[in-house]
Design a protein around this motif. Structure first.
Motif, PDB file in Angstrom:
ATOM      1  N   VAL A 218       0.848  -1.202   0.000  1.00  0.00           N
ATOM      2  CA  VAL A 218       0.000   0.000   0.000  1.00  0.00           C
ATOM      3  C   VAL A 218       0.879   1.245   0.000  1.00  0.00           C
ATOM      4  N   GLY A 219       1.903   1.241   0.851  1.00  0.00           N
ATOM      5  CA  GLY A 219       2.803   2.388   0.919  1.00  0.00           C
ATOM      6  C   GLY A 219       3.509   2.640  -0.399  1.00  0.00           C
ATOM      7  N   ILE A 242      -5.211  -3.453  -3.122  1.00  0.00           N
ATOM      8  CA  ILE A 242      -4.542  -4.610  -2.513  1.00  0.00           C
ATOM      9  C   ILE A 242      -5.563  -5.664  -2.101  1.00  0.00           C
ATOM     10  N   HIS A 243      -6.708  -5.246  -1.585  1.00  0.00           N
ATOM     11  CA  HIS A 243      -7.763  -6.195  -1.237  1.00  0.00           C
ATOM     12  C   HIS A 243      -8.267  -6.924  -2.488  1.00  0.00           C
ATOM     13  N   GLU A 244      -8.370  -6.196  -3.565  1.00  0.00           N
ATOM     14  CA  GLU A 244      -8.910  -6.779  -4.805  1.00  0.00           C
ATOM     15  C   GLU A 244      -7.918  -7.733  -5.487  1.00  0.00           C
ATOM     16  N   HIS A 245      -6.633  -7.373  -5.457  1.00  0.00           N
ATOM     17  CA  HIS A 245      -5.652  -8.121  -6.252  1.00  0.00           C
ATOM     18  C   HIS A 245      -4.655  -8.924  -5.420  1.00  0.00           C
ATOM     19  N   GLY A 246      -4.543  -8.621  -4.133  1.00  0.00           N
ATOM     20  CA  GLY A 246      -3.698  -9.441  -3.270  1.00  0.00           C
ATOM     21  C   GLY A 246      -2.347  -8.883  -2.928  1.00  0.00           C
ATOM     22  N   LYS A 255      -3.144  -2.832 -13.589  1.00  0.00           N
ATOM     23  CA  LYS A 255      -3.219  -1.440 -14.018  1.00  0.00           C
ATOM     24  C   LYS A 255      -2.231  -1.118 -15.148  1.00  0.00           C
ATOM     25  N   GLY A 256      -1.414  -2.093 -15.515  1.00  0.00           N
ATOM     26  CA  GLY A 256      -0.439  -1.841 -16.568  1.00  0.00           C
ATOM     27  C   GLY A 256       0.609  -0.829 -16.148  1.00  0.00           C
TER      28      GLY A 256
END
Length: 326
Positions: A218-219, A242-246, A255-256
């Motif tokens: 996240v940081g 992060i919750h969505e993708h791990g 997100k490319g």
């Protein structure tokens, strides 16, 4: 200086000094010292801390003004100094150097114009921790028998590590990166009036349902001292991604996007360069006479600027009755 956006995620609460009595705090020395240094320069006449040879040692005033806050509340500070600066921080160091040079040019113009207000403001912005400042600070702390530890790299990382190992009770810094470095509890606002803030690592993870690794991710998505974040990604969005993708890699793929040295940056928070080669004694025995002479005679700091600070240190020794002081 740490990602200030982390404050929006961190679990922080004000804690009374009374609840901290008897604790040991590993203080990020450069962070703490810089704050007192800039304050001293801003509000103190230059002649009070400049020697006949032209060397500025405003840090000595800052140390004597700042230490009593620990002693008066029965806290033992362990000052952790930076070792080498990681190469990934070179861009930030260079950017700060260029900014300081611009401030120095503006400062010279303000002096020529006789603008005392602007001079005071810009003087504080051009301060840097020179070799002389580090050396004189370390020697003064030695005379006051205050523990000092030299980190192999970032002092903040070493302080966080010492807190995780249980060698100290708290890390002490204003930087929110202490959270990414896994310090269980961090004390903030140690250079401010009033009670400090307590930043809780485990409570932060629990609040956002994140692992330590995910918090670091996240940081990085928001941006750190070592990288720019992804455009448009703030605290809430970073947690959601992060919750969505791990993890960081899955987010970047989705997100490319690309973050240079992302793997190394991640490792620098999760497994930074630290050392177990340190030892300190909390049975302190300060040599007040030698410390006074060092500051006012050897380094020619005006006695009026440090007298009250020295008095507060001596008064705190008597009033708190700390058995580690003699």
């Amino acid at each position: 200086m740490g990602n200030s956006n982390l404050r929006q995620l961190a679990v922080i609460e004000e804690v009374p000094f009374a609840e901290l009595e008897g604790s040991i705090v590993a203080v990020d020395a450069h962070n703490w010292l810089y704050r007192y240094l800039t304050t001293t320069v801003k509000f103190t006449r230059e002649s009070a801390y400049t020697t006949d040879a032209g060397e500025e040692v405003a840090n000595l005033i800052g140390v004597i003004q700042g230490l009593p806050k620990f002693f008066e509340h029965d806290l033992t500070p362990v000052f952790v100094f930076d070792g080498g600066v990681t190469e990934l921080k070179d861009d930030e160091v260079e950017a700060r150097r260029e900014q300081r040079e611009r401030y120095e040019e503006q400062l010279e113009e303000a002096r020529e114009k006789g603008d005392s207000v602007e001079v005071a403001k810009l003087a504080s912005r051009t301060q840097r921790l020179t070799d002389t400042i580090i050396e004189t600070t370390t020697e003064l702390l030695r005379l006051l028998d205050v523990p000092v530890v030299e980190a192999p790299a970032e002092g903040e990382a070493q302080a966080a590590y010492m807190a995780r190992k249980g060698a100290v009770d708290y890390a002490g810094t204003e930087d929110y990166d202490s959270l990414l470095l896994g310090a269980p509890f961090t004390l903030r606002q140690l250079t401010s009036k009033g009670d400090p803030e307590l930043m809780d690592f485990e409570a932060t993870l629990k609040k956002h349902d994140l692992t330590w690794e995910q918090l670091v991710d996240v940081g990085i998505l928001m941006g750190t001292d070592f990288n720019e974040g992804i455009s448009g990604v703030g605290p809430k969005t970073a947690v959601k991604l992060i919750h969505e993708h791990g993890d960081l890699w899955a987010v970047l793929d989705a997100k490319g996007e690309h973050i240079q040295h992302a793997d190394r940056i991640r490792e620098m928070f999760l497994d930074p360069a630290v050392t177990d080669d340190y030892a300190f004694d909390t049975a302190l025995d300060p040599d007040m006479a030698a410390a006074r002479a060092y500051v006012t005679e050897e380094w020619e700091v005006a006695e009026t600027e440090v007298e009250r600070g020295f008095e507060r240190i001596e008064e705190s020794v008597v009033q708190t009755g700390l058995d580690r002081w003699t």
